[in-house]
Motif scaffolding. Structure first.
Motif, PDB file in Angstrom:
ATOM      1  N   THR A  84       0.829  -1.197   0.000  1.00  0.00           N
ATOM      2  CA  THR A  84       0.000   0.000   0.000  1.00  0.00           C
ATOM      3  C   THR A  84       0.868   1.254   0.000  1.00  0.00           C
ATOM      4  O   THR A  84       1.837   1.334   0.736  1.00  0.00           O
ATOM      5  CB  THR A  84      -0.903   0.014   1.248  1.00  0.00           C
ATOM      6  N   ILE A  85       0.482   2.223  -0.816  1.00  0.00           N
ATOM      7  CA  ILE A  85       1.108   3.547  -0.815  1.00  0.00           C
ATOM      8  C   ILE A  85       0.181   4.462  -0.025  1.00  0.00           C
ATOM      9  O   ILE A  85      -1.015   4.533  -0.301  1.00  0.00           O
ATOM     10  CB  ILE A  85       1.264   4.111  -2.243  1.00  0.00           C
ATOM     11  N   SER A  86       0.730   5.170   0.959  1.00  0.00           N
ATOM     12  CA  SER A  86      -0.056   6.127   1.735  1.00  0.00           C
ATOM     13  C   SER A  86       0.419   7.533   1.397  1.00  0.00           C
ATOM     14  O   SER A  86       1.609   7.811   1.440  1.00  0.00           O
ATOM     15  CB  SER A  86       0.114   5.880   3.234  1.00  0.00           C
ATOM     16  N   VAL A  87      -0.517   8.402   1.059  1.00  0.00           N
ATOM     17  CA  VAL A  87      -0.224   9.805   0.758  1.00  0.00           C
ATOM     18  C   VAL A  87      -0.922  10.645   1.818  1.00  0.00           C
ATOM     19  O   VAL A  87      -2.133  10.549   1.991  1.00  0.00           O
ATOM     20  CB  VAL A  87      -0.717  10.193  -0.660  1.00  0.00           C
ATOM     21  N   TYR A  88      -0.146  11.457   2.518  1.00  0.00           N
ATOM     22  CA  TYR A  88      -0.685  12.307   3.573  1.00  0.00           C
ATOM     23  C   TYR A  88      -0.805  13.738   3.066  1.00  0.00           C
ATOM     24  O   TYR A  88       0.106  14.253   2.427  1.00  0.00           O
ATOM     25  CB  TYR A  88       0.223  12.272   4.804  1.00  0.00           C
ATOM     26  N   GLN A  89      -1.928  14.357   3.349  1.00  0.00           N
ATOM     27  CA  GLN A  89      -2.166  15.733   2.926  1.00  0.00           C
ATOM     28  C   GLN A  89      -2.649  16.541   4.126  1.00  0.00           C
ATOM     29  O   GLN A  89      -3.578  16.140   4.815  1.00  0.00           O
ATOM     30  CB  GLN A  89      -3.210  15.779   1.815  1.00  0.00           C
ATOM     31  N   LEU A  90      -1.989  17.682   4.361  1.00  0.00           N
ATOM     32  CA  LEU A  90      -2.375  18.547   5.464  1.00  0.00           C
ATOM     33  C   LEU A  90      -3.617  19.335   5.077  1.00  0.00           C
ATOM     34  O   LEU A  90      -3.640  20.020   4.066  1.00  0.00           O
ATOM     35  CB  LEU A  90      -1.230  19.506   5.809  1.00  0.00           C
ATOM     36  N   SER A  91      -4.673  19.196   5.863  1.00  0.00           N
ATOM     37  CA  SER A  91      -5.931  19.866   5.583  1.00  0.00           C
ATOM     38  C   SER A  91      -6.489  20.436   6.882  1.00  0.00           C
ATOM     39  O   SER A  91      -6.785  19.676   7.809  1.00  0.00           O
ATOM     40  CB  SER A  91      -6.925  18.878   4.971  1.00  0.00           C
ATOM     41  N   GLU A  92      -6.592  21.751   6.958  1.00  0.00           N
ATOM     42  CA  GLU A  92      -7.115  22.432   8.139  1.00  0.00           C
ATOM     43  C   GLU A  92      -6.385  22.013   9.419  1.00  0.00           C
ATOM     44  O   GLU A  92      -6.989  21.746  10.447  1.00  0.00           O
ATOM     45  CB  GLU A  92      -8.620  22.200   8.268  1.00  0.00           C
ATOM     46  N   GLY A  93      -5.054  21.916   9.323  1.00  0.00           N
ATOM     47  CA  GLY A  93      -4.232  21.617  10.491  1.00  0.00           C
ATOM     48  C   GLY A  93      -4.116  20.150  10.858  1.00  0.00           C
ATOM     49  O   GLY A  93      -3.450  19.810  11.823  1.00  0.00           O
ATOM     50  N   GLU A  94      -4.756  19.269  10.106  1.00  0.00           N
ATOM     51  CA  GLU A  94      -4.665  17.836  10.387  1.00  0.00           C
ATOM     52  C   GLU A  94      -4.320  17.087   9.103  1.00  0.00           C
ATOM     53  O   GLU A  94      -4.717  17.490   8.017  1.00  0.00           O
ATOM     54  CB  GLU A  94      -5.993  17.305  10.935  1.00  0.00           C
ATOM     55  N   TYR A  95      -3.580  15.998   9.259  1.00  0.00           N
ATOM     56  CA  TYR A  95      -3.224  15.200   8.098  1.00  0.00           C
ATOM     57  C   TYR A  95      -4.332  14.206   7.764  1.00  0.00           C
ATOM     58  O   TYR A  95      -4.852  13.523   8.628  1.00  0.00           O
ATOM     59  CB  TYR A  95      -1.909  14.446   8.335  1.00  0.00           C
ATOM     60  N   GLN A  96      -4.668  14.157   6.478  1.00  0.00           N
ATOM     61  CA  GLN A  96      -5.609  13.178   5.954  1.00  0.00           C
ATOM     62  C   GLN A  96      -4.785  12.175   5.157  1.00  0.00           C
ATOM     63  O   GLN A  96      -3.835  12.552   4.477  1.00  0.00           O
ATOM     64  CB  GLN A  96      -6.645  13.843   5.042  1.00  0.00           C
ATOM     65  N   VAL A  97      -5.145  10.918   5.224  1.00  0.00           N
ATOM     66  CA  VAL A  97      -4.379   9.899   4.506  1.00  0.00           C
ATOM     67  C   VAL A  97      -5.228   9.295   3.391  1.00  0.00           C
ATOM     68  O   VAL A  97      -6.407   9.014   3.577  1.00  0.00           O
ATOM     69  CB  VAL A  97      -3.854   8.799   5.465  1.00  0.00           C
ATOM     70  N   LEU A  98      -4.605   9.135   2.240  1.00  0.00           N
ATOM     71  CA  LEU A  98      -5.201   8.411   1.118  1.00  0.00           C
ATOM     72  C   LEU A  98      -4.323   7.196   0.878  1.00  0.00           C
ATOM     73  O   LEU A  98      -3.098   7.306   0.888  1.00  0.00           O
ATOM     74  CB  LEU A  98      -5.236   9.277  -0.144  1.00  0.00           C
TER      75      LEU A  98
ATOM     76  N   SER B  88      -2.062  12.890  -5.772  1.00  0.00           N
ATOM     77  CA  SER B  88      -1.361  13.750  -4.834  1.00  0.00           C
ATOM     78  C   SER B  88      -1.595  15.206  -5.206  1.00  0.00           C
ATOM     79  O   SER B  88      -1.377  15.600  -6.351  1.00  0.00           O
ATOM     80  CB  SER B  88       0.142  13.442  -4.868  1.00  0.00           C
ATOM     81  N   ALA B  89      -2.031  16.014  -4.224  1.00  0.00           N
ATOM     82  CA  ALA B  89      -2.217  17.444  -4.470  1.00  0.00           C
ATOM     83  C   ALA B  89      -0.875  18.120  -4.741  1.00  0.00           C
ATOM     84  O   ALA B  89      -0.798  19.101  -5.472  1.00  0.00           O
ATOM     85  CB  ALA B  89      -2.904  18.095  -3.276  1.00  0.00           C
ATOM     86  N   THR B  90       0.191  17.587  -4.173  1.00  0.00           N
ATOM     87  CA  THR B  90       1.526  18.153  -4.372  1.00  0.00           C
ATOM     88  C   THR B  90       2.048  17.888  -5.781  1.00  0.00           C
ATOM     89  O   THR B  90       2.741  18.717  -6.360  1.00  0.00           O
ATOM     90  CB  THR B  90       2.513  17.568  -3.344  1.00  0.00           C
ATOM     91  N   PHE B  91       1.707  16.714  -6.329  1.00  0.00           N
ATOM     92  CA  PHE B  91       2.151  16.329  -7.665  1.00  0.00           C
ATOM     93  C   PHE B  91       0.933  15.989  -8.529  1.00  0.00           C
ATOM     94  O   PHE B  91       0.682  14.817  -8.825  1.00  0.00           O
ATOM     95  CB  PHE B  91       3.101  15.132  -7.587  1.00  0.00           C
ATOM     96  N   PRO B  92       0.157  16.975  -8.941  1.00  0.00           N
ATOM     97  CA  PRO B  92      -1.092  16.700  -9.661  1.00  0.00           C
ATOM     98  C   PRO B  92      -0.894  16.027 -11.024  1.00  0.00           C
ATOM     99  O   PRO B  92      -1.793  15.360 -11.522  1.00  0.00           O
ATOM    100  CB  PRO B  92      -1.729  18.085  -9.819  1.00  0.00           C
TER     101      PRO B  92
END
Length: 82
Positions: free
Chosen positions: A41-55, A65-69
């Protein structure tokens, strides 16, 4: 008085911990412990409103990835090295 615990606690154990006092504790350092997934599994973490969300992405799922669209890569490609 400082009480030394015999082992590291999981987050659930920490929340359920009762030292039989009314003392409140603050969790300062935390680590996310994940069991080994049955599928790679690949986990991508994105900071959203001060908390990390994982995909999480597996197999032929395209990694988003929002960082690498413009990234065009699947989880499987990462694990097989293509």
């Amino acid at each position: 008085m400082i009480q030394v615990l015999p082992k590291n606690l999981s987050f659930a154990e920490y929340l359920a911990y009762d030292d039989r006092t009314d003392t409140r504790y603050e969790l300062v350092y935390a680590a996310r412990y994940m069991s080994t997934p049955k599928l790679p599994t690949i986990s991508v973490y994105q900071l959203s409103e001060g908390e990390y969300q994982v995909l999480q992405f597996r197999g032929a799922e395209r990694i988003i990835s929002a960082t690498f669209p413009d990234l065009i890569l699947t989880a499987e490609q990462v694990f097989v090295g293509r």
